[in-house]
Design an enzyme around this catalytic site. Structure first.
Site, PDB file in Angstrom:
ATOM      1  N   ASP A   1       2.319  -0.541   1.812  1.00  0.00           N
ATOM      2  CA  ASP A   1       1.075  -0.800   2.535  1.00  0.00           C
ATOM      3  C   ASP A   1       1.109  -2.189   3.160  1.00  0.00           C
ATOM      4  O   ASP A   1       1.336  -3.169   2.451  1.00  0.00           O
ATOM      5  CB  ASP A   1      -0.121  -0.697   1.590  1.00  0.00           C
ATOM      6  CG  ASP A   1      -0.335   0.710   1.072  1.00  0.00           C
ATOM      7  OD1 ASP A   1       0.124   1.658   1.736  1.00  0.00           O
ATOM      8  OD2 ASP A   1      -0.958   0.867   0.002  1.00  0.00           O
TER       9      ASP A   1
ATOM     10  N   ARG B   1      -5.056  18.720  -1.133  1.00  0.00           N
ATOM     11  CA  ARG B   1      -5.195  17.481  -1.894  1.00  0.00           C
ATOM     12  C   ARG B   1      -6.026  16.494  -1.088  1.00  0.00           C
ATOM     13  O   ARG B   1      -5.853  16.365   0.122  1.00  0.00           O
ATOM     14  CB  ARG B   1      -3.829  16.863  -2.192  1.00  0.00           C
ATOM     15  CG  ARG B   1      -3.925  15.510  -2.892  1.00  0.00           C
ATOM     16  CD  ARG B   1      -2.555  14.910  -3.197  1.00  0.00           C
ATOM     17  NE  ARG B   1      -2.699  13.630  -3.863  1.00  0.00           N
ATOM     18  CZ  ARG B   1      -2.457  12.452  -3.295  1.00  0.00           C
ATOM     19  NH1 ARG B   1      -2.050  12.389  -2.042  1.00  0.00           N
ATOM     20  NH2 ARG B   1      -2.625  11.332  -3.973  1.00  0.00           N
TER      21      ARG B   1
ATOM     22  N   HIS C   1       6.601   4.303   2.354  1.00  0.00           N
ATOM     23  CA  HIS C   1       6.122   3.104   3.023  1.00  0.00           C
ATOM     24  C   HIS C   1       5.574   2.121   2.002  1.00  0.00           C
ATOM     25  O   HIS C   1       5.260   2.498   0.867  1.00  0.00           O
ATOM     26  CB  HIS C   1       5.018   3.453   4.023  1.00  0.00           C
ATOM     27  CG  HIS C   1       3.744   3.909   3.361  1.00  0.00           C
ATOM     28  ND1 HIS C   1       3.622   5.160   2.773  1.00  0.00           N
ATOM     29  CD2 HIS C   1       2.564   3.279   3.154  1.00  0.00           C
ATOM     30  CE1 HIS C   1       2.414   5.277   2.257  1.00  0.00           C
ATOM     31  NE2 HIS C   1       1.745   4.146   2.463  1.00  0.00           N
TER      32      HIS C   1
ATOM     33  N   HIS D   1       6.048   3.745  -1.727  1.00  0.00           N
ATOM     34  CA  HIS D   1       5.407   4.936  -2.286  1.00  0.00           C
ATOM     35  C   HIS D   1       5.223   5.976  -1.190  1.00  0.00           C
ATOM     36  O   HIS D   1       5.406   5.704  -0.002  1.00  0.00           O
ATOM     37  CB  HIS D   1       4.071   4.596  -2.962  1.00  0.00           C
ATOM     38  CG  HIS D   1       3.086   3.886  -2.069  1.00  0.00           C
ATOM     39  ND1 HIS D   1       3.208   2.557  -1.705  1.00  0.00           N
ATOM     40  CD2 HIS D   1       1.953   4.332  -1.460  1.00  0.00           C
ATOM     41  CE1 HIS D   1       2.202   2.209  -0.930  1.00  0.00           C
ATOM     42  NE2 HIS D   1       1.428   3.270  -0.750  1.00  0.00           N
TER      43      HIS D   1
END
Length: 382
Positions: free
Chosen positions: A253, A317, A251, A307
């Protein structure tokens, strides 16, 4: 929490509600209980991504500039020019760079990471006190099964709004206490302080971006001065089949600027030159990237880049993402210096609430979000 019986041959990481007929259950969205998948080897099909989007093994590292803010913050004009030049080079190519010597207290960053565990390690039923409602962007979300029926992300998030307006001084703390109870007051205070620090840092970055585009230091800083932004805590549990799924899908942002702090596990990947690249975690640095709204504000000169986040089978994570957004009444239109016969207007005027509504109700964010939004605005005008 009693996870109940499992139907449709789904493993226990994703389960339907406990009541109703089989037909009712098949129509209900799955519930992703992130406390259960650590040892689960069978992924529900909703979490398995298409072959062309599955993560690649050992991607090359993306070489991103390391922008040192110490000189700029101390008033050194040479350092300011050097920093703005590095940002300009990165933003014209892919929109990603790191900032170091940013002035943010390292203890605050550590606390912000540590306090994430206080929330995400709660039982699912308690986290759901802050459940994100359909059509909203704030609250707790567990893999977004209520919004999407396929390509589900392997993650949990907690999102909340931040306002730099002095009349909304404790917005973050008050929201978190309202949803989770007053025992979360210290939790709320940590993220209130963290958001204030991120807002201040984003204005520093906006000064340098203004310099780099030739519109002056104050142009973008003033535009975002009373920003109405979004903070998101990302929590990616281990997955026994990390080659089949993604923590966050590809996607761009839709927001203006993202300031991300990764833990030491890593998982951020950026698509540059037709190839996925990784960005190695640096606990002393913030990863900064341009979003669609700033790409429109720069009249397309600076890029909002595709990204994603991958997961692993060993460790959880965590990342902290601050999404800078303009105040609701600000009109996103490029400065006159960035529009001429060589570079005519690319995108229509819009406000951030218009764009946010589009991504929440009409379109799943991807690499074409801004173009699709432009078409949507033009259709509605006509």
């Amino acid at each position: 929490m009693d996870v109940g019986c499992i139907t449709n041959n789904l493993p226990s990481i994703a389960h339907p509600p406990k009541h109703g007929t089989k037909e009712d259950k098949e129509d209900e969205p799955l519930v992703f209980d992130a406390s259960l998948p650590r040892h689960e080897h069978n992924l529900p099909k909703q979490f398995i991504w298409p072959d062309e989007e599955k993560p690649c093994l050992n991607p090359p590292e993306l070489v991103v500039p390391l922008v040192d803010l110490r000189g700029f913050l101390s008033g050194d004009p040479v350092a300011a020019m050097e920093a703005s030049g590095l940002m300009s080079e990165a933003c014209r190519k892919h929109g990603f760079f790191l900032v170091v010597n940013h002035g943010i207290d390292s203890r605050l960053i550590s606390h912000a990471h540590r306090f994430m565990d206080d929330f995400f390690e709660l039982p699912l039923s308690q986290k759901q006190r802050a459940q994100r409602k359909k059509g909203e962007h704030c609250g707790y979300a567990s893999s977004f099964p209520g919004r999407f029926s396929s390509k589900l992300p392997w993650k949990e998030t907690l999102s909340f709004q931040f306002s730099a307006d002095k009349h909304s001084k404790n917005l973050v703390k008050d929201y978190l206490c309202e949803k989770m109870g007053h025992e979360f007051e210290q939790f709320g205070m940590v993220y209130q302080e963290y958001c204030e620090a991120m807002s201040n840092l984003s204005l520093v970055i906006m000064e340098l971006l203004g310099m780099s585009l030739g519109v002056g230091r104050t142009c973008f800083r003033e535009f975002f001065d009373n920003n109405n932004s979004i903070m998101r805590l990302n929590y990616y549990p281990p997955c026994q089949k990390p080659d089949l799924t993604l923590g966050t899908g590809p996607h761009c942002d839709p927001t203006s600027l993202t300031i991300l702090h990764q833990d030491k596990v890593g998982g951020l990947q950026v698509y540059v030159d037709n190839e996925w690249h990784s960005i190695t975690p640096n606990f002393n640095a913030f990863v900064v990237n341009i979003g669609d709204t700033f790409m429109a504000l720069s009249n397309g000169r600076y890029k909002s880049c595709l990204h994603r986040a991958v997961v692993n089978n060993q460790k959880t994570r965590k990342s902290l993402a601050f999404f800078l957004c303009p105040r609701d009444d600000k009109v996103v239109t490029p400065p006159s210096e960035l529009v001429d016969h060589v570079s005519p207007r690319i995108y229509p005027d819009f406000t951030w609430p218009m764009f946010l509504e589009f991504t929440q109700k009409h379109y799943r964010a991807d690499m074409n979000t801004l173009d699709q939004f432009t078409n949507w605005v033009q259709r509605n005008k006509s």
